[in-house]
Design a protein around this motif. Structure first.
Motif, PDB file in Angstrom:
ATOM      1  N   UNK A  70     -55.057  18.932  74.897  1.00  0.00           N
ATOM      2  CA  UNK A  70     -54.199  18.261  75.853  1.00  0.00           C
ATOM      3  C   UNK A  70     -55.009  17.579  76.959  1.00  0.00           C
ATOM      4  N   UNK A  71     -56.135  18.166  77.328  1.00  0.00           N
ATOM      5  CA  UNK A  71     -56.948  17.592  78.405  1.00  0.00           C
ATOM      6  C   UNK A  71     -57.710  16.351  77.951  1.00  0.00           C
ATOM      7  N   UNK A  72     -57.829  16.129  76.637  1.00  0.00           N
ATOM      8  CA  UNK A  72     -58.514  14.923  76.166  1.00  0.00           C
ATOM      9  C   UNK A  72     -57.719  13.662  76.453  1.00  0.00           C
ATOM     10  N   UNK A  73     -56.447  13.801  76.797  1.00  0.00           N
ATOM     11  CA  UNK A  73     -55.645  12.622  77.119  1.00  0.00           C
ATOM     12  C   UNK A  73     -56.203  11.883  78.330  1.00  0.00           C
ATOM     13  N   UNK A  74     -56.915  12.619  79.199  1.00  0.00           N
ATOM     14  CA  UNK A  74     -57.533  11.984  80.369  1.00  0.00           C
ATOM     15  C   UNK A  74     -58.623  10.995  79.979  1.00  0.00           C
ATOM     16  N   UNK A  75     -59.177  11.138  78.781  1.00  0.00           N
ATOM     17  CA  UNK A  75     -60.303  10.297  78.379  1.00  0.00           C
ATOM     18  C   UNK A  75     -59.910   8.833  78.206  1.00  0.00           C
ATOM     19  N   UNK A  76     -58.648   8.576  77.953  1.00  0.00           N
ATOM     20  CA  UNK A  76     -58.223   7.217  77.607  1.00  0.00           C
ATOM     21  C   UNK A  76     -57.270   6.609  78.632  1.00  0.00           C
ATOM     22  N   UNK A  77     -57.103   7.281  79.764  1.00  0.00           N
ATOM     23  CA  UNK A  77     -56.223   6.762  80.805  1.00  0.00           C
ATOM     24  C   UNK A  77     -56.863   7.018  82.162  1.00  0.00           C
ATOM     25  N   UNK A  78     -57.055   5.948  82.909  1.00  0.00           N
ATOM     26  CA  UNK A  78     -57.661   6.066  84.228  1.00  0.00           C
ATOM     27  C   UNK A  78     -56.913   5.234  85.250  1.00  0.00           C
ATOM     28  N   UNK A  79     -57.447   5.239  86.462  1.00  0.00           N
ATOM     29  CA  UNK A  79     -56.786   4.507  87.549  1.00  0.00           C
ATOM     30  C   UNK A  79     -56.902   3.007  87.372  1.00  0.00           C
ATOM     31  N   UNK A  80     -58.038   2.543  86.835  1.00  0.00           N
ATOM     32  CA  UNK A  80     -58.277   1.106  86.735  1.00  0.00           C
ATOM     33  C   UNK A  80     -58.148   0.566  85.322  1.00  0.00           C
ATOM     34  N   UNK A  81     -58.341   1.395  84.316  1.00  0.00           N
ATOM     35  CA  UNK A  81     -58.327   0.915  82.936  1.00  0.00           C
ATOM     36  C   UNK A  81     -57.777   1.982  82.020  1.00  0.00           C
ATOM     37  N   UNK A  82     -56.861   1.590  81.142  1.00  0.00           N
ATOM     38  CA  UNK A  82     -56.268   2.516  80.185  1.00  0.00           C
ATOM     39  C   UNK A  82     -56.290   1.906  78.797  1.00  0.00           C
ATOM     40  N   UNK A  83     -56.704   2.694  77.822  1.00  0.00           N
ATOM     41  CA  UNK A  83     -56.685   2.270  76.423  1.00  0.00           C
ATOM     42  C   UNK A  83     -55.485   2.937  75.760  1.00  0.00           C
ATOM     43  N   UNK A  84     -54.360   2.268  75.819  1.00  0.00           N
ATOM     44  CA  UNK A  84     -53.131   2.891  75.342  1.00  0.00           C
ATOM     45  C   UNK A  84     -53.136   3.090  73.834  1.00  0.00           C
ATOM     46  N   UNK A  85     -53.812   2.216  73.096  1.00  0.00           N
ATOM     47  CA  UNK A  85     -53.855   2.427  71.646  1.00  0.00           C
ATOM     48  C   UNK A  85     -54.610   3.715  71.306  1.00  0.00           C
ATOM     49  N   UNK A  86     -55.720   3.979  71.991  1.00  0.00           N
ATOM     50  CA  UNK A  86     -56.462   5.216  71.753  1.00  0.00           C
ATOM     51  C   UNK A  86     -55.716   6.421  72.326  1.00  0.00           C
ATOM     52  N   UNK A  87     -55.030   6.226  73.441  1.00  0.00           N
ATOM     53  CA  UNK A  87     -54.245   7.312  74.025  1.00  0.00           C
ATOM     54  C   UNK A  87     -53.155   7.774  73.068  1.00  0.00           C
ATOM     55  N   UNK A  88     -52.436   6.821  72.473  1.00  0.00           N
ATOM     56  CA  UNK A  88     -51.369   7.197  71.536  1.00  0.00           C
ATOM     57  C   UNK A  88     -51.938   7.735  70.224  1.00  0.00           C
ATOM     58  N   UNK A  89     -53.113   7.281  69.827  1.00  0.00           N
ATOM     59  CA  UNK A  89     -53.750   7.874  68.646  1.00  0.00           C
ATOM     60  C   UNK A  89     -54.116   9.328  68.923  1.00  0.00           C
ATOM     61  N   UNK A  90     -54.610   9.607  70.122  1.00  0.00           N
ATOM     62  CA  UNK A  90     -54.906  10.980  70.506  1.00  0.00           C
ATOM     63  C   UNK A  90     -53.635  11.825  70.527  1.00  0.00           C
ATOM     64  N   UNK A  91     -52.560  11.278  71.069  1.00  0.00           N
ATOM     65  CA  UNK A  91     -51.272  11.992  71.082  1.00  0.00           C
ATOM     66  C   UNK A  91     -50.819  12.296  69.658  1.00  0.00           C
ATOM     67  N   UNK A  92     -51.001  11.332  68.756  1.00  0.00           N
ATOM     68  CA  UNK A  92     -50.603  11.542  67.359  1.00  0.00           C
ATOM     69  C   UNK A  92     -51.400  12.673  66.723  1.00  0.00           C
ATOM     70  N   UNK A  93     -52.702  12.714  66.967  1.00  0.00           N
ATOM     71  CA  UNK A  93     -53.533  13.780  66.410  1.00  0.00           C
ATOM     72  C   UNK A  93     -53.124  15.144  66.959  1.00  0.00           C
ATOM     73  N   UNK A  94     -52.797  15.187  68.240  1.00  0.00           N
ATOM     74  CA  UNK A  94     -52.404  16.451  68.863  1.00  0.00           C
ATOM     75  C   UNK A  94     -51.038  16.908  68.361  1.00  0.00           C
ATOM     76  N   UNK A  95     -50.176  15.968  68.012  1.00  0.00           N
ATOM     77  CA  UNK A  95     -48.810  16.300  67.601  1.00  0.00           C
ATOM     78  C   UNK A  95     -48.743  16.863  66.183  1.00  0.00           C
ATOM     79  N   UNK A  96     -49.672  16.474  65.329  1.00  0.00           N
ATOM     80  CA  UNK A  96     -49.579  16.821  63.911  1.00  0.00           C
ATOM     81  C   UNK A  96     -49.599  18.331  63.649  1.00  0.00           C
ATOM     82  N   UNK A  97     -50.548  19.122  64.192  1.00  0.00           N
ATOM     83  CA  UNK A  97     -50.559  20.571  63.865  1.00  0.00           C
ATOM     84  C   UNK A  97     -49.275  21.307  64.239  1.00  0.00           C
ATOM     85  N   UNK A  98     -48.735  21.156  65.475  1.00  0.00           N
ATOM     86  CA  UNK A  98     -47.463  21.837  65.768  1.00  0.00           C
ATOM     87  C   UNK A  98     -46.314  21.354  64.895  1.00  0.00           C
TER      88      UNK A  98
END
Length: 268
Positions: A218-246
């Motif tokens: 869950x804390x890796x979500x910080x890696x792709x979202x910041x105050x000045x720049x956000x990579x939403x495609x990588x952020x949602x890919x990370x969310x997808x990876x985290x969602x699969x096991x549960x």
């Protein structure tokens, strides 16, 4: 009729957000930044997946390892302790029962105290350690799971305990060989629910297990979202990876979860 409407509404509520995450994870950074519910003009699913896995020296892989260890160990401890506590509270009533029940219910009602808990962990040298985080997750999950085991224990006839004692079984053997196998439905429920809760936990690792080397998924979500720049495609890919096991756990064990949660609701 109403059942079909409820099923259709539930499918829309759960499938539409999941589809939105998949579409954003397959877009380019420019397209994903608009957060539009649209089909990607250029599919970048695999490149985005590779970028997420390689980000920050593979932090997502370390996070999955940390989350897996934390989840497995804390769930095993929580299940064993909650099962034993539920058995004792239901089968061995004592004058301390009211006090113990008060503390069990207090664990559900009273919110965790972050600063005092950090102070205690620092005092015993367990702050920022995996063992300390395991103990935190185990403790926070005990109250609810004790109530589940205690409710299910009422469905097991006491005559089985008496027969095992007559055959010479001691307390530990009675619990492990006779009672515990009969708790399989609620054990599956506790394991799945607690595993998903620990795996998806964000606040506790943030407070009690800081540091990149200790990162959980869950804390890796910080890696792709910041105050000045956000990579939403990588952020949602990370969310997808985290969602699969549960999601996989719930798909395979949904019937056992329902059985474990409803067992003990009606006695007799």
């Amino acid at each position: 009729m109403f059942g079909l409407i409820a099923i259709a509404a539930s499918a829309v509520i759960f499938l539409v957000p999941f589809l939105f995450v998949v579409l954003q994870a397959a877009k380019t950074p420019g397209e994903a930044s608009s957060l539009a519910f649209s089909w990607p003009t250029e599919w970048r699913f695999l490149p985005n997946l590779v970028d997420v896995l390689q980000a920050n020296d593979g932090i997502i892989l370390r996070a999955f390892l940390n989350s897996s260890v934390l989840t497995v160990v804390s769930v095993v401890l929580t299940t064993l302790l909650a099962a034993m506590a539920g058995y004792v509270l239901e089968r061995r009533p004592s004058r301390w029962g009211t006090v113990i029940n008060f503390f069990v219910l207090a664990g559900l009602i009273v919110p965790p105290a972050v600063v005092p808990t950090i102070w205690v962990l620092q005092g015993v040298g367990l702050f920022k350690t995996m063992l300390g985080m395991i103990l935190i997750e185990t403790t926070f999950g005990l109250s609810f799971n004790i109530l589940l085991f205690r409710a299910f224990m009422r469905t097991i006839p006491r005559e089985l305990d008496e027969a095992a004692l007559i055959d010479g079984a001691g307390p530990i053997r009675l619990f492990l060989r006779v009672v515990l196998p009969l708790l399989r439905p609620v054990v599956v429920t506790v394991v799945v629910v607690q595993a998903v809760a620990v795996f998806n936990d964000f606040a506790n690792p943030l407070y009690f297990f800081p540091g990149d080397e200790n990162a959980t998924v869950q804390l890796t979500l910080y890696q792709f979202q910041g105050q000045n720049l956000s990579y939403y495609n990588l952020l949602f890919m990370d969310i997808l990876l985290i969602t699969i096991p549960p999601l996989v756990m719930y798909v395979f064990f949904n019937r056992q979860i329902v059985a474990g949660l409803t067992s003990g609701a009606v006695k007799g």
